[in-house]
Write a protein that holds these residues in place. Structure first.
Motif: not given
Length: 226
Positions: A148-158, A177-193
């Protein structure tokens, strides 16, 4: 505790405004996160690329974040890199707290890895219980970390694979120990959140955990983006 904090901040000449998500922004743009138990922490960065508005308070003029983050839609090019492991989650498990007074902590370390144009997030979970499967089960395909990000949005890392726990009953803890992949949309939002809350969906339950590095992605993602 919150009233005491606000008073102390104002006493030092910093104006803040608390929004519905229990966050605050100082007059110089630094973000403060207020937790439900009365504790607080700095997000350790200024809120980047955010539309703001000014609000007049008795203590003076303050600036608060709106619900809109400015997302850069320009193409993303990743460079190969492996960043240092860092604790992202560390706090009590609601389920474990019902049975254990002290051995109830869940911790998750993040390691961001970029290779061959893909951004992979390695999540190393440590459960302070030697029988984690009994309480949490596996990490199965489709399980997720919801941020949950400041501003109200939520990102699901699956997660897209199944991961079993390693249980160390003798030492009183278990690991995933587990891994998941970040897509471009998630990267764009998370790098400013800034991340305010985190929820983990295990195969047996979903729990909320305290985020101890709310500015993790703001600091880490620029290191893998060309």
């Amino acid at each position: 505790m919150k009233k005491i904090f606000v008073f102390c901040v104002l006493a030092f000449g910093i104006s803040i405004f608390v929004n519905a998500q229990q966050t605050a922004l100082t007059s110089d743009g630094k973000v403060v996160i207020l937790y439900d138990n009365g504790t607080w922490t700095y997000a350790d960065v200024k809120l980047p690329n955010t539309d703001t508005k000014e609000v007049q308070k008795k203590a003076g003029e303050v600036t608060v974040p709106t619900n809109v983050s400015v997302v850069d839609n320009s193409p993303i090019s990743l460079k190969d890199a492996t960043l240092e492991k860092m604790a992202f989650i560390e706090g009590q498990s609601e389920k474990l707290s019902k049975y254990f007074k002290h051995k109830n902590i869940v911790r998750c370390d993040f390691t961001l890895i970029s290779k061959d144009g893909k951004a992979v997030l390695k999540t190393d979970w440590k459960i302070m219980n030697g029988e984690a499967y009994s309480y949490f089960g596996f990490i199965k395909e489709g399980n997720k970390i919801s941020l949950e990000l400041i501003g109200g949005k939520t990102i699901d890392l699956v997660y897209t694979k199944e991961f079993e726990p390693k249980e160390y009953e003798k030492y009183g803890f278990s690991t995933y120990s587990a891994e998941l992949e970040l897509n471009e949309e998630q990267i764009r939002l998370l790098r400013n959140s800034i991340v305010y809350k985190a929820y983990m969906t295990w195969s047996r339950r979903t729990e909320e955990y305290k985020v101890v590095a709310p500015s993790y992605f703001i600091k880490s993602l620029p290191q893998i983006i060309e």
